[in-house]
Scaffold this motif. Structure first.
Motif, mmCIF file in Angstrom:
data_model
loop_
_atom_site.group_PDB
_atom_site.id
_atom_site.type_symbol
_atom_site.label_atom_id
_atom_site.label_comp_id
_atom_site.label_asym_id
_atom_site.label_seq_id
_atom_site.Cartn_x
_atom_site.Cartn_y
_atom_site.Cartn_z
ATOM 1 N N GLU A 194 0.854 -1.187 0.000
ATOM 2 C CA GLU A 194 0.000 0.000 0.000
ATOM 3 C C GLU A 194 0.888 1.235 0.000
ATOM 4 O O GLU A 194 1.788 1.357 0.827
ATOM 5 C CB GLU A 194 -0.904 0.035 1.233
ATOM 6 N N ARG A 195 0.619 2.133 -0.949
ATOM 7 C CA ARG A 195 1.318 3.417 -0.945
ATOM 8 C C ARG A 195 0.696 4.328 0.111
ATOM 9 O O ARG A 195 -0.461 4.148 0.495
ATOM 10 C CB ARG A 195 1.220 4.074 -2.321
ATOM 11 N N ALA A 196 1.455 5.313 0.570
ATOM 12 C CA ALA A 196 0.940 6.271 1.551
ATOM 13 C C ALA A 196 -0.271 6.988 0.977
ATOM 14 O O ALA A 196 -0.357 7.227 -0.222
ATOM 15 C CB ALA A 196 2.030 7.270 1.923
ATOM 16 N N MET A 197 -1.209 7.316 1.863
ATOM 17 C CA MET A 197 -2.413 7.993 1.394
ATOM 18 C C MET A 197 -2.100 9.437 1.010
ATOM 19 O O MET A 197 -1.148 10.034 1.503
ATOM 20 C CB MET A 197 -3.518 7.930 2.448
ATOM 21 N N LYS A 198 -2.899 9.961 0.084
ATOM 22 C CA LYS A 198 -2.767 11.360 -0.336
ATOM 23 C C LYS A 198 -3.718 12.204 0.503
ATOM 24 O O LYS A 198 -4.823 11.763 0.825
ATOM 25 C CB LYS A 198 -3.167 11.515 -1.808
ATOM 26 N N LEU A 199 -3.299 13.407 0.815
ATOM 27 C CA LEU A 199 -4.176 14.326 1.530
ATOM 28 C C LEU A 199 -5.421 14.561 0.686
ATOM 29 O O LEU A 199 -5.339 14.820 -0.509
ATOM 30 C CB LEU A 199 -3.437 15.643 1.766
ATOM 31 N N GLY A 200 -6.575 14.405 1.291
ATOM 32 C CA GLY A 200 -7.827 14.602 0.566
ATOM 33 C C GLY A 200 -8.453 13.297 0.084
ATOM 34 O O GLY A 200 -9.584 13.303 -0.370
ATOM 35 N N ASP A 201 -7.710 12.164 0.182
ATOM 36 C CA ASP A 201 -8.284 10.865 -0.193
ATOM 37 C C ASP A 201 -9.301 10.415 0.856
ATOM 38 O O ASP A 201 -9.251 10.824 2.015
ATOM 39 C CB ASP A 201 -7.187 9.798 -0.285
ATOM 40 N N ARG A 202 -10.201 9.527 0.436
ATOM 41 C CA ARG A 202 -11.108 8.898 1.381
ATOM 42 C C ARG A 202 -10.315 7.965 2.287
ATOM 43 O O ARG A 202 -9.350 7.338 1.872
ATOM 44 C CB ARG A 202 -12.179 8.091 0.643
ATOM 45 N N LEU A 203 -10.714 7.856 3.524
ATOM 46 C CA LEU A 203 -10.081 6.950 4.476
ATOM 47 C C LEU A 203 -10.974 5.717 4.574
ATOM 48 O O LEU A 203 -11.845 5.626 5.435
ATOM 49 C CB LEU A 203 -9.923 7.652 5.834
ATOM 50 N N ASP A 204 -10.783 4.768 3.642
ATOM 51 C CA ASP A 204 -11.660 3.604 3.568
ATOM 52 C C ASP A 204 -11.402 2.578 4.669
ATOM 53 O O ASP A 204 -12.296 1.842 5.044
ATOM 54 C CB ASP A 204 -11.525 2.914 2.199
ATOM 55 N N GLY A 205 -10.188 2.505 5.180
ATOM 56 C CA GLY A 205 -9.876 1.562 6.247
ATOM 57 C C GLY A 205 -9.902 2.282 7.584
ATOM 58 O O GLY A 205 -10.943 2.712 8.054
ATOM 59 N N HIS A 206 -8.728 2.436 8.201
ATOM 60 C CA HIS A 206 -8.584 3.244 9.405
ATOM 61 C C HIS A 206 -7.178 3.839 9.401
ATOM 62 O O HIS A 206 -6.391 3.552 8.515
ATOM 63 C CB HIS A 206 -8.869 2.418 10.672
ATOM 64 N N ILE A 207 -6.875 4.685 10.362
ATOM 65 C CA ILE A 207 -5.554 5.326 10.398
ATOM 66 C C ILE A 207 -4.494 4.280 10.747
ATOM 67 O O ILE A 207 -4.529 3.681 11.823
ATOM 68 C CB ILE A 207 -5.531 6.490 11.402
ATOM 69 N N VAL A 208 -3.579 4.071 9.812
ATOM 70 C CA VAL A 208 -2.510 3.081 9.961
ATOM 71 C C VAL A 208 -1.183 3.824 9.812
ATOM 72 O O VAL A 208 -0.986 4.554 8.848
ATOM 73 C CB VAL A 208 -2.633 1.968 8.897
ATOM 74 N N GLN A 209 -0.281 3.631 10.766
ATOM 75 C CA GLN A 209 0.991 4.344 10.729
ATOM 76 C C GLN A 209 2.077 3.604 9.955
ATOM 77 O O GLN A 209 3.053 4.208 9.539
ATOM 78 C CB GLN A 209 1.472 4.612 12.150
ATOM 79 N N GLY A 210 1.928 2.294 9.791
ATOM 80 C CA GLY A 210 2.986 1.519 9.152
ATOM 81 C C GLY A 210 4.090 1.165 10.124
ATOM 82 O O GLY A 210 5.190 0.794 9.724
ATOM 83 N N HIS A 211 3.803 1.281 11.425
ATOM 84 C CA HIS A 211 4.754 0.946 12.480
ATOM 85 C C HIS A 211 4.235 -0.285 13.212
ATOM 86 O O HIS A 211 3.306 -0.190 14.016
ATOM 87 C CB HIS A 211 4.910 2.110 13.464
ATOM 88 N N VAL A 212 4.811 -1.424 12.932
ATOM 89 C CA VAL A 212 4.355 -2.686 13.515
ATOM 90 C C VAL A 212 4.607 -2.674 15.022
ATOM 91 O O VAL A 212 5.699 -2.358 15.476
ATOM 92 C CB VAL A 212 5.068 -3.881 12.842
ATOM 93 N N ASP A 213 3.578 -3.010 15.799
ATOM 94 C CA ASP A 213 3.706 -3.036 17.254
ATOM 95 C C ASP A 213 4.320 -4.341 17.748
ATOM 96 O O ASP A 213 5.104 -4.350 18.690
ATOM 97 C CB ASP A 213 2.334 -2.860 17.912
ATOM 98 N N GLN A 214 3.945 -5.441 17.133
ATOM 99 C CA GLN A 214 4.465 -6.750 17.513
ATOM 100 C C GLN A 214 4.011 -7.781 16.489
ATOM 101 O O GLN A 214 3.193 -7.477 15.628
ATOM 102 C CB GLN A 214 4.014 -7.145 18.919
ATOM 103 N N ILE A 215 4.567 -8.962 16.608
ATOM 104 C CA ILE A 215 4.112 -10.042 15.745
ATOM 105 C C ILE A 215 3.071 -10.873 16.487
ATOM 106 O O ILE A 215 2.967 -10.820 17.709
ATOM 107 C CB ILE A 215 5.277 -10.930 15.242
ATOM 108 N N GLY A 216 2.298 -11.616 15.728
ATOM 109 C CA GLY A 216 1.323 -12.535 16.282
ATOM 110 C C GLY A 216 1.435 -13.839 15.523
ATOM 111 O O GLY A 216 2.213 -13.964 14.572
ATOM 112 N N ILE A 217 0.636 -14.811 15.932
ATOM 113 C CA ILE A 217 0.657 -16.125 15.275
ATOM 114 C C ILE A 217 -0.769 -16.575 14.999
ATOM 115 O O ILE A 217 -1.667 -16.353 15.823
ATOM 116 C CB ILE A 217 1.428 -17.161 16.129
ATOM 117 N N CYS A 218 -0.963 -17.161 13.834
ATOM 118 C CA CYS A 218 -2.285 -17.677 13.470
ATOM 119 C C CYS A 218 -2.542 -18.973 14.235
ATOM 120 O O CYS A 218 -1.747 -19.909 14.168
ATOM 121 C CB CYS A 218 -2.368 -17.919 11.967
#
Length: 194
Positions: A83-107
């Protein structure tokens, strides 16, 4: 900043170790739209494009990123959500995502549910991250809604479009994934710890 709406899949072509860093070269259908020094989320990890060559581009991951994400387990041929960074003025279809992973998880489980899939993930609760029922979560860069929220695990329901157009189709039991918890929830949790 990102939205968690995946634009494309990349395929890892090469991983080269350089000191403590990893230079990762990927093939992507959106390479011709990229530029050097651009931020691009890879399975939810914000990485900078450092080289472009025809349909291939390269990003560099430093030790801090390698230690806190799934990058160290990536290999040639892996499908990566982009995913490329969002452009100012674009719709926010998902939610605010920083691209900074907090931790890993396991399925822990993948269950097909007559036209969709229910994925259950577990994470280390000692890092004080939380999920909230019907709140947002980012898994490998994909913005999703939490169901069955518990102190160390949660589930998400995946529709066929998301399953086919992200790397969820390659997630099975025991697959490790990148988690970015909802930024608003993180601030609320931090305030409660004080």
């Amino acid at each position: 900043m990102f939205t968690g709406i995946i634009e494309s899949l990349g395929i890892i072509e090469e991983i080269e170790k350089e000191n403590d860093n990893l230079n990762i070269t990927l093939f992507s259908k959106i390479t011709d739209e990229l530029k050097i020094d651009q931020s691009l989320a890879h399975n939810g990890i914000c990485l900078t494009v450092v080289k472009i060559n025809n349909d291939f581009y390269t990003v560099t991951a430093i030790k801090e990123t390698i230690d806190k994400t799934t990058i160290g387990s990536w290999k040639k041929g892996d499908l990566i959500n982009l995913e490329r960074a969002m452009k100012l003025g674009d719709r926010l279809d998902g939610h605010i995502v920083q691209g900074h992973v907090d931790q890993i998880g396991i399925c822990k489980e993948v269950k097909e549910t007559n036209g969709s899939w229910l994925f259950t993930f577990q994470y280390d609760k000692s890092l004080n991250n939380i999920t909230i029922e019907k709140g947002s979560i980012t898994i490998n860069g994909v913005s999703l809604t939490v169901v069955n929220s518990k102190s160390d695990e949660f589930s998400v329901a995946i529709i066929p479009y998301t399953f086919e157009n992200t790397n969820f189709k390659s997630i099975t039991k025991d697959t490790i994934i990148n988690l970015e918890f909802d930024v608003i929830g993180k601030y609320v949790a931090k305030l409660q710890l004080k």
